[in-house]
Design a protein around this motif. Structure first.
Motif, PDB file in Angstrom:
ATOM      1  N   LYS A   2     -27.672  70.703  66.812  1.00 28.99           N
ATOM      2  CA  LYS A   2     -27.848  69.374  67.431  1.00 28.99           C
ATOM      3  C   LYS A   2     -26.793  69.126  68.510  1.00 28.99           C
ATOM      4  O   LYS A   2     -27.113  68.687  69.621  1.00 28.99           O
ATOM      5  CB  LYS A   2     -27.769  68.266  66.359  1.00 28.99           C
ATOM      6  CG  LYS A   2     -28.811  68.408  65.267  1.00 28.99           C
ATOM      7  CD  LYS A   2     -28.726  67.293  64.246  1.00 28.99           C
ATOM      8  CE  LYS A   2     -27.421  67.276  63.459  1.00 28.99           C
ATOM      9  NZ  LYS A   2     -27.214  68.471  62.608  1.00 28.99           N
ATOM     10  N   VAL A  30     -30.510  69.660  60.035  1.00 30.58           N
ATOM     11  CA  VAL A  30     -29.522  69.939  58.990  1.00 30.58           C
ATOM     12  C   VAL A  30     -28.229  70.421  59.657  1.00 30.58           C
ATOM     13  O   VAL A  30     -28.203  70.652  60.873  1.00 30.58           O
ATOM     14  CB  VAL A  30     -30.049  71.006  57.992  1.00 30.58           C
ATOM     15  CG1 VAL A  30     -31.308  70.514  57.291  1.00 30.58           C
ATOM     16  CG2 VAL A  30     -30.301  72.333  58.694  1.00 30.58           C
ATOM     17  N   THR A  88     -25.028  71.311  70.082  1.00 27.86           N
ATOM     18  CA  THR A  88     -25.227  72.273  71.185  1.00 27.86           C
ATOM     19  C   THR A  88     -26.319  71.770  72.127  1.00 27.86           C
ATOM     20  O   THR A  88     -26.163  71.806  73.352  1.00 27.86           O
ATOM     21  CB  THR A  88     -25.606  73.652  70.599  1.00 27.86           C
ATOM     22  OG1 THR A  88     -24.579  74.049  69.677  1.00 27.86           O
ATOM     23  CG2 THR A  88     -25.752  74.695  71.689  1.00 27.86           C
ATOM     24  N   GLU A 142     -24.466  61.813  67.060  1.00 27.55           N
ATOM     25  CA  GLU A 142     -24.266  61.210  65.736  1.00 27.55           C
ATOM     26  C   GLU A 142     -23.797  59.762  65.746  1.00 27.55           C
ATOM     27  O   GLU A 142     -24.337  58.954  65.017  1.00 27.55           O
ATOM     28  CB  GLU A 142     -23.336  62.066  64.875  1.00 27.55           C
ATOM     29  CG  GLU A 142     -23.910  63.468  64.689  1.00 27.55           C
ATOM     30  CD  GLU A 142     -23.425  64.201  63.467  1.00 27.55           C
ATOM     31  OE1 GLU A 142     -22.384  63.824  62.934  1.00 27.55           O
ATOM     32  OE2 GLU A 142     -24.111  65.149  63.066  1.00 27.55           O
TER      33      GLU A 142
HETATM   34  N1  LIG Z   1     -18.103  76.760  70.810  1.00 25.62           N
HETATM   35  C1  LIG Z   1     -18.671  77.444  69.806  1.00 25.62           C
HETATM   36  N2  LIG Z   1     -18.255  78.690  69.503  1.00 25.62           N
HETATM   37  C2  LIG Z   1     -18.833  79.404  68.501  1.00 25.62           C
HETATM   38  N3  LIG Z   1     -19.844  78.937  67.723  1.00 25.62           N
HETATM   39  C3  LIG Z   1     -20.283  77.687  67.969  1.00 25.62           C
HETATM   40  C4  LIG Z   1     -19.723  76.867  69.009  1.00 25.62           C
HETATM   41  N4  LIG Z   1     -20.367  75.678  69.015  1.00 25.62           N
HETATM   42  C5  LIG Z   1     -21.280  75.738  68.021  1.00 25.62           C
HETATM   43  N5  LIG Z   1     -21.234  76.943  67.398  1.00 25.62           N
HETATM   44  C6  LIG Z   1     -22.097  77.392  66.288  1.00 25.62           C
HETATM   45  O1  LIG Z   1     -23.433  77.087  66.635  1.00 25.62           O
HETATM   46  C7  LIG Z   1     -24.157  76.602  65.510  1.00 25.62           C
HETATM   47  C8  LIG Z   1     -24.725  75.224  65.827  1.00 25.62           C
HETATM   48  O2  LIG Z   1     -23.636  74.291  65.908  1.00 25.62           O
HETATM   49  P1  LIG Z   1     -23.853  72.756  66.257  1.00 25.62           P
HETATM   50  O3  LIG Z   1     -22.517  72.113  66.193  1.00 25.62           O
HETATM   51  O4  LIG Z   1     -24.608  72.657  67.530  1.00 25.62           O
HETATM   52  O5  LIG Z   1     -24.779  72.291  65.048  1.00 25.62           O
HETATM   53  P2  LIG Z   1     -25.056  70.804  64.519  1.00 25.62           P
HETATM   54  O6  LIG Z   1     -26.494  70.747  64.160  1.00 25.62           O
HETATM   55  O7  LIG Z   1     -24.550  69.800  65.507  1.00 25.62           O
HETATM   56  O8  LIG Z   1     -24.186  70.781  63.201  1.00 25.62           O
HETATM   57  P3  LIG Z   1     -23.555  69.513  62.404  1.00 25.62           P
HETATM   58  O9  LIG Z   1     -24.687  68.709  61.836  1.00 25.62           O
HETATM   59  O10 LIG Z   1     -22.765  70.177  61.302  1.00 25.62           O
HETATM   60  O11 LIG Z   1     -22.694  68.755  63.367  1.00 25.62           O
HETATM   61  C9  LIG Z   1     -23.168  76.609  64.338  1.00 25.62           C
HETATM   62  O12 LIG Z   1     -23.360  77.802  63.602  1.00 25.62           O
HETATM   63  C10 LIG Z   1     -21.820  76.609  65.007  1.00 25.62           C
HETATM   64  O13 LIG Z   1     -20.861  77.254  64.217  1.00 25.62           O
END
Ligand SMILES: Nc1ncnc2c1ncn2[C@@H]1O[C@H](COP(=O)(O)OP(=O)(O)OP(=O)(O)O)[C@@H](O)[C@H]1O
Length: 248
Positions: free
Chosen positions: A46, A41, A48, A150
């Motif tokens: 993902k 979700v 990260t 993605e």
């Molecule tokens: N450089 C950063 N600085 C601060 N917080 C971060 C950073 N990168 C990611 N986050 C936080 O880490 C969490 C995971 O983010 P991430 O982008 O990895 O999720 P995701 O599953 O890829 O989300 P999405 O599906 O919306 O792309 C989120 O709460 C995001 O705000």
């Protein structure tokens, strides 16, 4: 034999509103030659995870071991310079990664039907040409491991379908690790389904099991069926306007 091994990885971001712990103790293994599709979700972590695998960010603790060469994320703009031509950019990226730049430029010129544009600066490309260049370039170099956050393939019309076929071809030659929120992308491109949830990666040999878990976490996908239109087109949109060159 493993392509990527993650053991005991912790990662916390320090944001202005306080720390955000994404992983406390993540363990995961990605088999060599498999295509692993990772569902999760929003904000599950993902991107990260992909950045940790690619090495663009480091874990606070733990280890990420890569057995083979790893591609930059598919369609990333950061490796390219807007003032250089398509050919010059491909030569540069190929050289940095130890590959043949001529072969890469030939492949992209032909696959993306670039014509003379291969020798023009990226800054002059139309949106469509830019997209074709980025996706063709992503699969032009023979990496052992391809990463896609993605957007696994892109473009429009016939190019889009050829690009999807190219991914299927690379999938038989290399390891593929991609993130998505589309169960259909998993069905189409993954051998192994994974779901990232609360800092853990759950892996399933049966794609249907991964999709069932994901749907139970994200009711928004509950009505998603195999005949529903694919929703990955939105996912690649963000690449269209991203500037070339390293991000700040
Ligand atoms: N450089 C950063 N600085 C601060 N917080 C971060 C950073 N990168 C990611 N986050 C936080 O880490 C969490 C995971 O983010 P991430 O982008 O990895 O999720 P995701 O599953 O890829 O989300 P999405 O599906 O919306 O792309 C989120 O709460 C995001 O705000």
């Amino acid at each position: 034999m493993m392509a990527v091994e993650i053991s005991g990885v912790a990662k916390t971001f320090r944001a202005s509103h306080g720390p955000r712990r994404v992983f406390e103790h993540l363990d995961a293994t990605f088999p060599r030659g498999a295509s692993v599709g990772i569902l999760g979700v929003r904000n599950a972590g993902k991107s990260t995870l992909l950045r940790l695998i690619g090495g663009s960010i480091l874990p606070d603790h733990g280890k990420v071991r890569r057995h083979g060469s790893v591609s930059p994320p598919v369609a990333t703009t950061q490796a390219y310079h807007a003032a250089l031509t398509g050919r010059e950019n491909l030569h540069f990226v190929a050289r940095v990664n130890g590959f043949d730049g001529d072969a890469a430029a030939r492949f992209v010129a032909c696959f993306a039907q670039m014509g003379e544009a291969i020798d023009q600066p990226l800054s002059s490309y139309t949106r469509e040409r830019r997209s074709r260049f980025l996706f063709a370039a992503s699969y032009a170099l023979p990496f052992d491991i391809y990463l896609a956050d993605e957007a696994l393939f892109g473009g429009t019309g016939v190019f889009r379908e050829r690009c999807a076929e190219l991914v299927q071809a690379r999938r038989t030659q290399a390891t593929l690790i991609f993130t998505t929120r589309s169960p259909q992308m998993l069905r189409r491109f993954a051998d192994i389904g994974a779901v990232l949830h609360e800092g853990r990666l759950h892996m399933f040999e049966r794609i249907g099991d991964a999709i069932r878990l994901f749907r139970s976490l994200d009711p928004g996908t509950a009505s998603d069926t195999d005949s529903a239109p694919e929703d990955e087109e939105d996912e690649e949109e963000r690449f269209a306007d991203e500037p070339f060159g390293p991000s700040a």
